[in-house]
Write an enzyme that holds these catalytic residues in place. Structure first.
Site, PDB file in Angstrom:
ATOM      1  N   HIS A 180       0.856  -1.195   0.000  1.00 34.58           N
ATOM      2  CA  HIS A 180       0.000   0.000   0.000  1.00 34.58           C
ATOM      3  C   HIS A 180       0.893   1.246   0.000  1.00 34.58           C
ATOM      4  O   HIS A 180       1.404   1.663   1.028  1.00 34.58           O
ATOM      5  CB  HIS A 180      -0.894  -0.012   1.240  1.00 34.58           C
ATOM      6  CG  HIS A 180      -2.038   0.957   1.166  1.00 34.58           C
ATOM      7  ND1 HIS A 180      -2.099   1.972   0.245  1.00 34.58           N
ATOM      8  CD2 HIS A 180      -3.179   1.049   1.896  1.00 34.58           C
ATOM      9  CE1 HIS A 180      -3.236   2.657   0.413  1.00 34.58           C
ATOM     10  NE2 HIS A 180      -3.899   2.110   1.407  1.00 34.58           N
ATOM     11  N   ALA A 182      -0.203   4.202  -1.194  1.00 35.89           N
ATOM     12  CA  ALA A 182      -1.141   5.272  -1.593  1.00 35.89           C
ATOM     13  C   ALA A 182      -1.872   5.875  -0.399  1.00 35.89           C
ATOM     14  O   ALA A 182      -1.605   5.546   0.761  1.00 35.89           O
ATOM     15  CB  ALA A 182      -2.149   4.682  -2.574  1.00 35.89           C
ATOM     16  N   TYR A 185      -0.941   7.004   3.612  1.00 36.92           N
ATOM     17  CA  TYR A 185      -0.346   6.170   4.665  1.00 36.92           C
ATOM     18  C   TYR A 185       1.197   6.228   4.576  1.00 36.92           C
ATOM     19  O   TYR A 185       1.738   7.006   3.794  1.00 36.92           O
ATOM     20  CB  TYR A 185      -0.911   4.743   4.575  1.00 36.92           C
ATOM     21  CG  TYR A 185      -2.400   4.746   4.878  1.00 36.92           C
ATOM     22  CD1 TYR A 185      -2.872   4.973   6.173  1.00 36.92           C
ATOM     23  CD2 TYR A 185      -3.347   4.583   3.873  1.00 36.92           C
ATOM     24  CE1 TYR A 185      -4.231   5.025   6.461  1.00 36.92           C
ATOM     25  CE2 TYR A 185      -4.721   4.631   4.144  1.00 36.92           C
ATOM     26  CZ  TYR A 185      -5.148   4.852   5.444  1.00 36.92           C
ATOM     27  OH  TYR A 185      -6.494   4.910   5.724  1.00 36.92           O
TER      28      TYR A 185
HETATM   29  C1  LIG Z   1     -14.789   1.779   3.543  1.00 36.79           C
HETATM   30  C2  LIG Z   1     -13.570   1.947   2.672  1.00 36.79           C
HETATM   31  C3  LIG Z   1     -12.370   1.427   3.093  1.00 36.79           C
HETATM   32  C4  LIG Z   1     -11.212   1.560   2.311  1.00 36.79           C
HETATM   33  N1  LIG Z   1     -10.039   0.970   2.732  1.00 36.79           N
HETATM   34  C5  LIG Z   1      -8.963   0.942   1.905  1.00 36.79           C
HETATM   35  C6  LIG Z   1      -7.816   0.171   2.225  1.00 36.79           C
HETATM   36  O1  LIG Z   1      -7.738  -0.540   3.237  1.00 36.79           O
HETATM   37  N2  LIG Z   1      -6.774   0.206   1.357  1.00 36.79           N
HETATM   38  C7  LIG Z   1      -6.803   0.953   0.205  1.00 36.79           C
HETATM   39  O2  LIG Z   1      -5.826   0.962  -0.549  1.00 36.79           O
HETATM   40  N3  LIG Z   1      -7.892   1.671  -0.126  1.00 36.79           N
HETATM   41  C8  LIG Z   1      -8.982   1.669   0.675  1.00 36.79           C
HETATM   42  N4  LIG Z   1     -10.121   2.327   0.302  1.00 36.79           N
HETATM   43  C9  LIG Z   1     -10.180   3.004  -1.006  1.00 36.79           C
HETATM   44  C10 LIG Z   1     -10.808   2.087  -2.067  1.00 36.79           C
HETATM   45  O3  LIG Z   1      -9.934   1.012  -2.370  1.00 36.79           O
HETATM   46  C11 LIG Z   1     -11.095   2.871  -3.362  1.00 36.79           C
HETATM   47  O4  LIG Z   1      -9.897   3.468  -3.790  1.00 36.79           O
HETATM   48  C12 LIG Z   1     -12.145   3.952  -3.194  1.00 36.79           C
HETATM   49  O5  LIG Z   1     -13.295   3.441  -2.541  1.00 36.79           O
HETATM   50  C13 LIG Z   1     -12.553   4.528  -4.551  1.00 36.79           C
HETATM   51  O6  LIG Z   1     -13.085   3.509  -5.385  1.00 36.79           O
HETATM   52  P1  LIG Z   1     -14.667   3.407  -5.666  1.00 36.79           P
HETATM   53  O7  LIG Z   1     -15.054   4.723  -6.304  1.00 36.79           O
HETATM   54  O8  LIG Z   1     -14.837   2.239  -6.569  1.00 36.79           O
HETATM   55  O9  LIG Z   1     -15.336   3.221  -4.329  1.00 36.79           O
HETATM   56  C14 LIG Z   1     -11.279   2.242   1.080  1.00 36.79           C
HETATM   57  C15 LIG Z   1     -12.499   2.776   0.667  1.00 36.79           C
HETATM   58  C16 LIG Z   1     -13.635   2.619   1.426  1.00 36.79           C
HETATM   59  C17 LIG Z   1     -14.936   3.178   0.912  1.00 36.79           C
END
Ligand SMILES: Cc1cc2nc3c(=O)[nH]c(=O)nc-3n(C[C@H](O)[C@H](O)[C@H](O)COP(=O)(O)O)c2cc1C
Length: 370
Positions: A180, A182, A185
């Site tokens: 990770h 991005a 973090y």
């Molecule tokens: C509840 C939630 C938890 C997330 N946790 C992580 C994570 O643990 N690691 C990560 O790289 N991105 C995390 N993200 C970001 C998502 O991977 C993604 O980049 C973001 O939701 C945008 O994509 P979408 O428009 O399809 O939802 C999280 C997003 C949400 C909504």
């Protein structure tokens, strides 16, 4: 450019990992582990549902990598000891049985840690208080605390943590790991000028700010061997600074992706608010910059909700695979629904209210998607 079209349901390969379609579940932290970091009771069904729903690949929520400074959230799962590792075996098995692959996302929260059961303090490249406020849907409250500046010796612990977690991922039956890098973090804190004021080899110019990525990637590759899938995720925006852009724009993007691809990763995963949108002033999206700078498979993420969003990226050759986050939570069977031409459910933020965990989401789905 050829006008040949690619189907979302065509095969693809990342390294030697064969995938039955182009659809990936994006990593999503769901704070549903036990307090000791072992996988919780609802997690197997959660991950298995995506596999049964037709996704060819699932990237897990971010798993913390060590018992020093990596944990970010209360009830976040870890991959820092044998007990954590054992708890994932039934999940990886269930996903494989349902016909999908699963990659463990390895995450160090750095300054954005809201909770750490092992230490009382957060650590980051520099003692810079993070912008914004902690996330209440992950049990946070108020401003972030100011991290301590991590020492070179502690950086060695960070690298060792990623290596150990990657070995455990292999033992637990995962098909690979994603570093990770991005969303604000620890690794992204090193990459970002305003959170990295170091004057040693981890700070200063872009090459130095990528040194931690390099050391983690090369050490993990050495530990897991050439066959185990190793990817890395990049974003511009951060969970606590949504609109952040890389300072030298396309030049930074090209340098970063070219350099990272030279280190022996199997794929690059980019995330933006809208994967299809230009990343900077030009017309190229971040995933397209990755595709044209690195000779590697690229997974694009961000706002891919409908089939047409996914097809646009794929057919313009802006990405090889598409990862879906919130729309997958509303539709764990997104691929099966789309393939058979059925209606998708709308995502609702009520799924995360008050806590973004699986119990809250399951209650919501029972009431609204009966
Ligand atoms: C509840 C939630 C938890 C997330 N946790 C992580 C994570 O643990 N690691 C990560 O790289 N991105 C995390 N993200 C970001 C998502 O991977 C993604 O980049 C973001 O939701 C945008 O994509 P979408 O428009 O399809 O939802 C999280 C997003 C949400 C909504």
């Amino acid at each position: 450019m050829s006008n040949e079209t690619t189907n979302l349901f065509s095969n693809f390969k990342i390294g030697n990992m064969a995938l039955k379609n182009r659809l990936v579940v994006a990593p999503m932290t769901r704070v549903s582990a036990y307090e000791d970091g072992t996988a919780g009771p609802l997690m197997k069904d959660y991950y298995q549902a995506f596999a049964a729903g037709g996704f060819s690949l699932i990237i897990t929520e971010g798993l913390y990598t060590d018992k020093h400074f990596s944990q970010g959230y209360k009830y976040q799962p870890g991959l820092a000891d044998e007990t954590h590792m054992e708890s994932w075996k039934t999940i990886t098995e269930a996903v494989h049985k349902a016909g999908s692959k699963i990659i463990a996302q390895l995450m160090h929260a750095g300054a954005l840690s809201q909770y750490n059961k092992y230490t009382g303090q957060s650590a980051a490249p520099s003692a810079v208080k993070p912008l914004g406020e902690e996330m209440t849907f992950y049990y946070g409250n108020g401003e972030y605390s100011t991290p301590k500046e991590i020492s070179q010796e502690e950086i060695e612990d960070v690298i060792a943590g990623f290596v150990h977690a990657a070995r455990l991922a292999k033992e637990a039956g995962f098909d690979g790991v994603e570093i990770h890098g991005a969303n604000g973090y620890l690794l992204d804190q090193f990459l970002t000028v305003y959170t990295n004021k170091r004057t040693d080899r981890f700070g200063g110019n872009l090459a130095n700010r990528l040194n931690l990525y390099k050391e983690i990637i090369t050490s993990v590759r050495h530990a897991v061997g050439a066959e185990f899938i190793l990817g890395v995720r990049f974003s511009q925006g951060k969970v606590n600074d949504f609109e952040y852009k890389w300072p030298a724009k396309e030049a930074d993007a090209r340098y970063t992706f070219e350099y990272i691809s030279s280190l022996g990763v199997d794929y690059i995963h980019t995330t933006e608010h809208v994967a299809n949108a230009p990343a900077f002033d030009g017309h190229l999206s971040l995933s397209e910059l990755a595709k044209t700078s690195a000779d590697l498979p690229v997974i694009a993420n961000g706002g891919i909700n409908q089939e047409k969003d996914a097809l646009k990226l794929l057919n313009a050759k802006k990405a090889d695979m598409l990862s879906i986050g919130k729309a997958a939570l509303a539709n764990p069977d997104w691929p099966n629904l789309v393939e058979s031409g059925r209606q998708l459910n709308e995502f609702s933020f009520e799924m995360f209210n008050p806590i973004a965990d699986l119990r809250t989401a399951n209650d919501f789905l029972r009431k609204n998607h009966a």
